[in-house]
Motif scaffolding. Structure first.
Motif, short mmCIF file in Angstrom:
data_model
loop_
_atom_site.label_atom_id
_atom_site.label_comp_id
_atom_site.label_asym_id
_atom_site.label_seq_id
_atom_site.Cartn_x
_atom_site.Cartn_y
_atom_site.Cartn_z
N LEU A 105 -10.48 -22.74 8.19
CA LEU A 105 -10.67 -21.66 7.25
C LEU A 105 -12.07 -21.63 6.44
O LEU A 105 -12.63 -20.57 6.45
CB LEU A 105 -9.48 -22.08 6.17
CG LEU A 105 -8.38 -21.25 6.28
CD1 LEU A 105 -7.31 -21.75 5.18
CD2 LEU A 105 -8.43 -19.77 6.38
N VAL A 130 -17.46 -15.13 7.12
CA VAL A 130 -16.85 -14.51 5.79
C VAL A 130 -16.14 -13.28 5.87
O VAL A 130 -16.66 -12.33 6.87
CB VAL A 130 -18.10 -14.23 4.87
CG1 VAL A 130 -17.78 -13.80 3.60
CG2 VAL A 130 -18.82 -15.45 4.51
N HIS A 131 -15.23 -13.00 5.43
CA HIS A 131 -14.19 -11.73 5.63
C HIS A 131 -15.33 -10.35 5.20
O HIS A 131 -15.76 -10.33 4.32
CB HIS A 131 -13.28 -11.69 4.51
CG HIS A 131 -12.32 -10.46 4.47
ND1 HIS A 131 -11.81 -10.06 5.29
CD2 HIS A 131 -12.23 -9.50 3.33
CE1 HIS A 131 -10.92 -9.07 4.74
NE2 HIS A 131 -11.37 -8.68 3.97
N ASP A 132 -15.51 -9.54 6.27
CA ASP A 132 -16.09 -8.19 6.03
C ASP A 132 -15.27 -7.16 5.40
O ASP A 132 -14.01 -6.96 5.84
CB ASP A 132 -16.88 -7.68 7.39
CG ASP A 132 -15.96 -7.40 8.37
OD1 ASP A 132 -14.88 -7.98 8.51
OD2 ASP A 132 -16.14 -6.33 8.87
N ASN A 133 -15.84 -6.53 4.54
CA ASN A 133 -14.80 -5.49 3.88
C ASN A 133 -14.81 -4.02 4.19
O ASN A 133 -14.79 -3.08 3.64
CB ASN A 133 -15.27 -5.45 2.32
CG ASN A 133 -14.29 -5.98 1.48
OD1 ASN A 133 -13.58 -6.89 1.85
ND2 ASN A 133 -14.25 -5.75 0.22
N LEU A 147 -12.59 -2.55 6.29
CA LEU A 147 -11.31 -1.67 5.87
C LEU A 147 -11.30 -1.23 4.47
O LEU A 147 -10.71 -0.06 4.27
CB LEU A 147 -10.03 -2.56 6.17
CG LEU A 147 -9.85 -2.82 7.58
CD1 LEU A 147 -8.71 -3.73 7.66
CD2 LEU A 147 -9.43 -1.49 8.20
N GLN A 148 -11.80 -2.04 3.52
CA GLN A 148 -11.77 -1.59 1.97
C GLN A 148 -12.73 -0.45 1.90
O GLN A 148 -12.18 0.54 1.51
CB GLN A 148 -12.35 -2.75 1.28
CG GLN A 148 -11.98 -2.68 -0.21
CD GLN A 148 -13.12 -2.14 -0.98
OE1 GLN A 148 -14.31 -1.88 -0.47
NE2 GLN A 148 -12.83 -1.44 -2.00
N THR A 195 5.81 0.34 5.53
CA THR A 195 6.64 0.32 4.09
C THR A 195 8.23 0.97 4.73
O THR A 195 9.13 0.36 4.24
CB THR A 195 6.25 1.25 3.25
OG1 THR A 195 4.85 0.83 3.01
CG2 THR A 195 6.86 1.08 1.96
N ILE A 249 -5.45 2.44 -5.11
CA ILE A 249 -5.73 2.17 -3.67
C ILE A 249 -4.71 1.29 -2.99
O ILE A 249 -4.29 1.51 -1.61
CB ILE A 249 -7.20 1.43 -3.62
CG1 ILE A 249 -7.62 1.36 -2.10
CG2 ILE A 249 -7.05 0.06 -4.05
CD1 ILE A 249 -9.06 1.35 -1.94
N VAL A 250 -3.87 0.46 -3.58
CA VAL A 250 -2.76 -0.44 -3.04
C VAL A 250 -1.71 0.53 -2.74
O VAL A 250 -1.17 0.32 -1.71
CB VAL A 250 -2.41 -1.51 -4.09
CG1 VAL A 250 -1.27 -2.13 -3.47
CG2 VAL A 250 -3.59 -2.46 -4.18
N VAL A 280 -2.49 2.57 0.43
CA VAL A 280 -2.38 1.71 1.51
C VAL A 280 -0.85 1.49 1.80
O VAL A 280 -0.48 1.87 3.08
CB VAL A 280 -2.96 0.33 1.54
CG1 VAL A 280 -2.40 -0.48 2.54
CG2 VAL A 280 -4.63 0.53 1.50
N LEU A 281 -0.08 1.48 0.87
CA LEU A 281 1.32 1.15 1.00
C LEU A 281 2.16 2.38 1.62
O LEU A 281 2.90 2.37 2.38
CB LEU A 281 2.03 0.79 -0.44
CG LEU A 281 2.39 -0.73 -0.61
CD1 LEU A 281 2.92 -1.01 -1.90
CD2 LEU A 281 3.02 -1.41 0.42
N ALA A 306 -10.87 2.59 3.35
CA ALA A 306 -9.61 2.90 2.49
C ALA A 306 -10.37 3.67 1.12
O ALA A 306 -9.73 4.67 0.90
CB ALA A 306 -8.89 1.75 2.04
#
Lengths: 123, 227
Positions: B32, B37-40, B42-43, B71, B58-59, B62-63, B46
Motif C-alpha cells: 500500500l 499516489v492516487h490520481d484524481n 475521476l474526481q 445503486t 457530488i456524492v 455519483v450514487l 465528475a
C-alpha cells in the motif's frame, strides 16, 4: 514517510484488518466470526475513505459512494447471517432433545436404568 | 515428535494462523505504501459534468446519476435480503403487548422520534446539495422504528400488503423511472438534464422508506423471530 491524514487512516485500516482477520480465523464461535467479518468490512471502508482523501482540496466522490452502498449491504448480510445462525441453534436444540428422548427409550427397552434423573444427566 | 504434534495441535495451528496473518499484513502494508499516489482523474471528470446531473452534491451525483446502475442493483440486493429474512418473522405467533406503565424507553421514544423524523426529512431534502440523502435518512427512520420496537409498541405488521409494497417501493420507483426514460430516449439509465433532479429526488424519497423498513425488518427478525 510523513504522517499525513491519509497515511494515518491507512495504518488504522490495516490494523483493523489484522484484528478482524485474526478474530475471524481464530474463533470457532459463529457470532464472533460474523463480528470479525464486519470488522474486516469496516477496515476496507476505511481504506477506501483514506484513498479518497489523498487530495483534501478535491475529495474523490467515487469511493464515498461505494462505501455508502457497502455499509448497507454489510448490514443486510450480517442480519441474514445472524438469522441463519439462530435458526441453526434452534434446530440443533430440537435434534438434541430428540436424541435424549430416543436414548432414554432405548435404555428403558433394555431395562437398564429407568429413573428419569439419569437421562437428564445424559442430556 | 508426533505425540508433541498431537498434544499441542491447537496451539500450533493458532501459531501458524497468526504467523500467516502477520505476513499478509506486512506485505499489504509494504504494497500500500509503495503504490503510486492516487490520481484524481475521476474526481475531475465528475466535477466537470456536475451541472448535467441535476444535483450539486457530488456524492449524490455519483450514487444516483453517474453510477445509478450500481445503486439500482444494490437496492435489488437489499430487497433480496428482505425476502430472505421475511420467513423468520412470519412463523412466530404475534404477541400483543399492552403497556400498563410508562417505560423509560417509551419516554425516550416520545421525546426523540418527532425530532428524528424531522431530521430525516431534512437529510433527505439536503442530499441534493450537501452531505445527506436517502441512506442517512433511512438509517434515522430505522432507528425510530427500533426504538419503538424496544418500547414494545408494534407499528408495523409485515404480513400486510401495504408494508410489503412500501418495502419494495425503492426498486419499483427506480424501475419505473428507468423504463420511462428508456421509452423516451432509448438509452439505459440516462436521465435527461432537465428532469434529473426531480427524478433523483423521487427515487430517493421512495428508497428512504424502503431501506428504513428493510433495516427494521432485519432487526425484528433477529430480535423477535427467535424468542
Amino acid at each position: 514517510m510523513e504522517l499525513t491524514q491519509t497515511n494515518l487512516y491507512t495504518l488504522c485500516a490495516i490494523l483493523l484488518l489484522a484484528i478482524g482477520l485474526l478474530g475471524f480465523l481464530l474463533n470457532t464461535d459463529f457470532i464472533r466470526k460474523v463480528l470479525g467479518l464486519n470488522i474486516i468490512g469496516i477496515a476496507i471502508f476505511m481504506l477506501l475513505l483514506a484513498v479518497a482523501n489523498t487530495y483534501p482540496a478535491a475529495i474523490d466522490p467515487i469511493p464515498h459512494a461505494m462505501v455508502l452502498t457497502g455499509i448497507i449491504v454489510a448490514a443486510a448480510g450480517t442480519a441474514l447471517g445472524l438469522n441463519l445462525a439462530s435458526k441453526i441453534a434452534k434446530f440443533s436444540r430440537i435434534v438434541q432433545k430428540e436424541e435424549v428422548i430416543t436414548s432414554a427409550e432405548s435404555l428403558s427397552d433394555k431395562a437398564y436404568i429407568t429413573s428419569p434423573n439419569n437421562t437428564q444427566e445424559r442430556g | 515428535m508426533s505425540t508433541l504434534l498431537k498434544s499441542h495441535r491447537q496451539a500450533i495451528e493458532k501459531a501458524i494462523i497468526v504467523g500467516l496473518v502477520v505476513t499478509f499484513i506486512i506485505t499489504l502494508l509494504l504494497a500500500l505504501f509503495n503504490q503510486p499516489v492516487h490520481d484524481n482523474s475521476l474526481q475531475a471528470l465528475a466535477v466537470a459534468d456536475i451541472n448535467q446531473t441535476g444535483v450539486t452534491n457530488i456524492v449524490t451525483a455519483v450514487l444516483l446519476n453517474y453510477r445509478a446502475y450500481d445503486t439500482f442493483i444494490e437496492f435489488s440486493v437489499f430487497l433480496c435480503v428482505a425476502i430472505a429474512v421475511l420467513p423468520y418473522i412470519l412463523e412466530v405467533p404475534v404477541v400483543k403487548f399492552q403497556l400498563h406503565t410508562e417505560s423509560q424507553v417509551l419516554l425516550i421514544a416520545k421525546a426523540f422520534i418527532p425530532l428524528t423524523i424531522v431530521m430525516a426529512g431534512y437529510l433527505l431534502w439536503i442530499g441534493s446539495s450537501k452531505p445527506g440523502g436517502a441512506f442517512q435518512a433511512a438509517a434515522l427512520l430505522a432507528g425510530c422504528l427500533v426504538l419503538l420496537s424496544l418500547a414494545n409498541v408494534r407499528v408495523i405488521d409485515f404480513t400486510k400488503l401495504g408494508y410489503r409494497l412500501l418495502m419494495s417501493s425503492g426498486v419499483l420507483a427506480f424501475s419505473v423511472a428507468i423504463l420511462l426514460f428508456y421509452l423516451e430516449s432509448q438509452a439505459f439509465i440516462k436521465f435527461p438534464v432537465e428532469l434529473a433532479g426531480a427524478s433523483i429526488l423521487a427515487i430517493e424519497f421512495f428508497a428512504t422508506f424502503a431501506i428504513a423498513l428493510i433495516l427494521f425488518l432485519c432487526f425484528e427478525s433477529i430480535n423477535k423471530g427467535h424468542a
